[in-house]
Scaffold this motif. Structure first.
Motif, PDB file in Angstrom:
ATOM      1  N   LYS A 317       0.813  -1.211   0.000  1.00 14.45           N
ATOM      2  CA  LYS A 317       0.000   0.000   0.000  1.00 14.45           C
ATOM      3  C   LYS A 317       0.853   1.271   0.000  1.00 14.45           C
ATOM      4  N   TRP A 318       2.069   1.209   0.515  1.00 17.92           N
ATOM      5  CA  TRP A 318       2.912   2.397   0.563  1.00 17.92           C
ATOM      6  C   TRP A 318       3.481   2.757  -0.809  1.00 17.92           C
ATOM      7  N   PHE A 319       3.374   1.840  -1.778  1.00 17.97           N
ATOM      8  CA  PHE A 319       3.941   2.076  -3.101  1.00 17.97           C
ATOM      9  C   PHE A 319       2.875   2.264  -4.180  1.00 17.97           C
ATOM     10  N   HIS A 320       1.609   2.100  -3.816  1.00 19.67           N
ATOM     11  CA  HIS A 320       0.513   2.204  -4.794  1.00 19.67           C
ATOM     12  C   HIS A 320      -0.467   3.259  -4.300  1.00 19.67           C
ATOM     13  N   PRO A 321      -0.711   4.323  -5.081  1.00 19.67           N
ATOM     14  CA  PRO A 321      -1.518   5.449  -4.565  1.00 19.67           C
ATOM     15  C   PRO A 321      -2.935   5.057  -4.153  1.00 19.67           C
ATOM     16  N   ASP A 322      -3.605   4.205  -4.948  1.00 23.79           N
ATOM     17  CA  ASP A 322      -4.966   3.821  -4.596  1.00 23.79           C
ATOM     18  C   ASP A 322      -4.990   2.974  -3.326  1.00 23.79           C
ATOM     19  N   LEU A 323      -4.099   2.001  -3.252  1.00 23.58           N
ATOM     20  CA  LEU A 323      -4.050   1.161  -2.058  1.00 23.58           C
ATOM     21  C   LEU A 323      -3.714   1.983  -0.821  1.00 23.58           C
ATOM     22  N   ARG A 324      -2.803   2.947  -0.976  1.00 21.01           N
ATOM     23  CA  ARG A 324      -2.434   3.776   0.164  1.00 21.01           C
ATOM     24  C   ARG A 324      -3.653   4.555   0.675  1.00 21.01           C
ATOM     25  N   ALA A 325      -4.432   5.109  -0.251  1.00 22.74           N
ATOM     26  CA  ALA A 325      -5.617   5.866   0.161  1.00 22.74           C
ATOM     27  C   ALA A 325      -6.660   4.962   0.814  1.00 22.74           C
ATOM     28  N   ILE A 326      -6.869   3.789   0.234  1.00 26.28           N
ATOM     29  CA  ILE A 326      -7.945   2.910   0.697  1.00 26.28           C
ATOM     30  C   ILE A 326      -7.612   2.241   2.018  1.00 26.28           C
ATOM     31  N   TYR A 327      -6.331   1.917   2.226  1.00 28.22           N
ATOM     32  CA  TYR A 327      -5.974   1.140   3.414  1.00 28.22           C
ATOM     33  C   TYR A 327      -5.242   1.946   4.486  1.00 28.22           C
ATOM     34  N   THR A 328      -5.185   3.272   4.336  1.00 27.36           N
ATOM     35  CA  THR A 328      -4.633   4.087   5.422  1.00 27.36           C
ATOM     36  C   THR A 328      -5.628   5.122   5.931  1.00 27.36           C
TER      37      THR A 328
END
Length: 454
Positions: A317-328
């Protein structure tokens, strides 16, 4: 949290259900509001809570204590669409679909513009071109308002474009009329027409999603029907093959990208194409926002992350913008995503000439995103009609809920996408060359190409 609404993949029975008690339908409407407020990024983006409440009252104030199933669906359908989000919708039950396919329809093709109804096609030639002032005694502007409640294209102009393509269907959906139809014309003539069987619902003939050819004048032509038939790699190969063919043929002066009737898909397929059309980095979106809830996180993970890699999300998630937004982001808040620019291909791969893009009111969703990239990046000239939904829109409707009373399945948008320019006006992507409805955009593009080429 909302026991009245269950995530469901069930199959509904075809026989018409019994009438629905009015109180159960009202409970469905209340549940619609609740799930919109929890799972949608901004349920009142287009219409205020007061406007939604007024619509609820208007739809329900004359309901009987026992509401026929079709009428109950009709009320719930219009209420879901009253939030004015093109990707939030209510799907018909099997029983409604069976009624839809069996119901006789108005035997006319009708064009709708500014509330005016014009007969475009009829088995009676004398009717073609006439304007309708009333149907079954209902004045045309009033009737158009009634039908437009069941179209969710976000502006009245786009709603009317949809009505123009499928007026007999929406007339049945909004009114239940099956004939005879009393048609009053502007010149005073009155015609009574019997209903005709609905056309069979046939699957479209299979055709490639990406098709290329060389047109007269050595003009390169690329037609893209959608961004979902096949995986991303398939589209990348199709693009590479097309631009290689254009280079080999020396068709390098003008490229026509035909996005008419493009019904959406994965916007990343469009960014892969943009790399052939620009010589400098181009903004993707200004930003997007995801509505983060535990249920959405679970569904997103199951849809987009291979099951064997679920364990990696805390790291990836720290390297993918969508995953970072969704899982943080905190639960029940909107996570914001900033996107890196789209990088161009090297000069050998890129198309060096003029780019003309064809659009119409069926260039929808990810097709609209592509038009916004062209428009805001100054990458070409758009010819035709406005896009099929507004340029900044809610999408990624991954959650499904079942209304327990009506029995219909509802989907809710979970993201909000902002066009590259950041212009937040509630409007479609406008063409640079606006053509009248029904005009041939390809002929116009070929004329431009063959009069501007050296």
């Amino acid at each position: 949290m909302f026991a009245a609404i269950l995530l469901s993949l069930s199959v509904w029975a075809t026989p018409p259900p019994p009438p629905l008690p009015r109180d159960e339908l009202l409970a469905d409407l209340d549940a619609i509001v609740k799930v919109m407020e929890v799972y949608h990024p901004n349920p009142y983006y287009s219409r205020s809570p007061a406007e939604i409440a007024e619509e609820r009252t208007a739809l329900t104030e004359t309901l009987p204590e026992q509401v026929p199933h079709l009428d109950a669906f009709r009320v719930a359908h219009a209420f879901v669409l009253s939030f004015n989000d093109a990707h939030t919708r209510l799907y018909p039950t099997d029983a409604i679909a069976a009624q839809r396919d069996a119901a006789p329809r108005l035997p006319l093709s009708i064009g709708v513009e500014d509330g005016v109804l014009e007969i475009l096609a009829s088995e009676q030639p004398a009717l073609i071109g006439a304007q309708i002032t009333a149907l079954n005694g209902v004045a045309s502007p009033v009737l158009v308002d009634r039908l437009a409640r069941h179209v969710n294209r976000e502006t009245r102009t786009l709603d009317e474009a949809v009505l123009s393509r499928s007026f007999p269907y929406y007339l049945w959906l909004a009114t239940g009329w099956e004939g005879p139809f009393v048609v009053t014309l502007s010149d005073g003539r009155v015609h009574t027409l019997d209903g005709v069987p609905a056309p069979p619902r046939e699957a479209p003939a299979p055709s490639p999603a990406v098709r290329h050819q060389i047109l007269d004048g050595n003009v390169a032509y690329l037609q893209i029907r959608d961004f979902y038939t096949g995986n991303r790699r398939t589209y990348r190969r199709a693009y590479a093959e097309a631009f290689r063919a254009f280079r080999d043929a020396g068709a390098q002066s003008t490229l026509i990208v035909d996005m008419r009737d493009h019904d959406g898909g994965d916007h990343r397929y469009g960014t892969d194409l943009i790399r052939y059309l620009t010589d400098a980095p181009v903004a993707n979106f200004a930003y997007s926002e995801w509505r983060v809830t535990p249920r959405f996180q679970e569904v997103f993970r199951n849809v987009y992350v291979p099951r064997g890699l679920h364990w990696s999300i805390p790291l990836v998630k720290w390297f993918h913008p969508d995953l970072r937004a969704i899982y943080t982001a905190a639960d029940h808040t909107n996570g914001r995503v900033e996107y890196p620019p789209i990088k161009p291909h090297n000069a050998r791969k890129r198309f060096p000439g003029e780019v003309l893009v064809l659009s119409n009111e069926d260039t929808y969703s990810a097709g609209t995103c592509f038009l916004a990239l062209i428009k805001d990046g100054g990458l070409g000239t758009i010819i035709g009609r406005p896009s099929g939904n507004v340029a900044n829109f809610h999408a990624d409707a991954l959650l499904r809920f079942e209304l327990p009373g009506v029995g219909a399945r509802m989907q809710i948008s979970n993201s909000f996408i902002v066009r590259p320019s950041g212009d937040l006006r509630h409007a479609p992507v406008q063409p640079d060359v606006l053509l009248p409805r029904g005009a041939d955009a390809l002929a116009e593009a070929l004329h431009r190409a063959n009069t501007t080429q050296p």
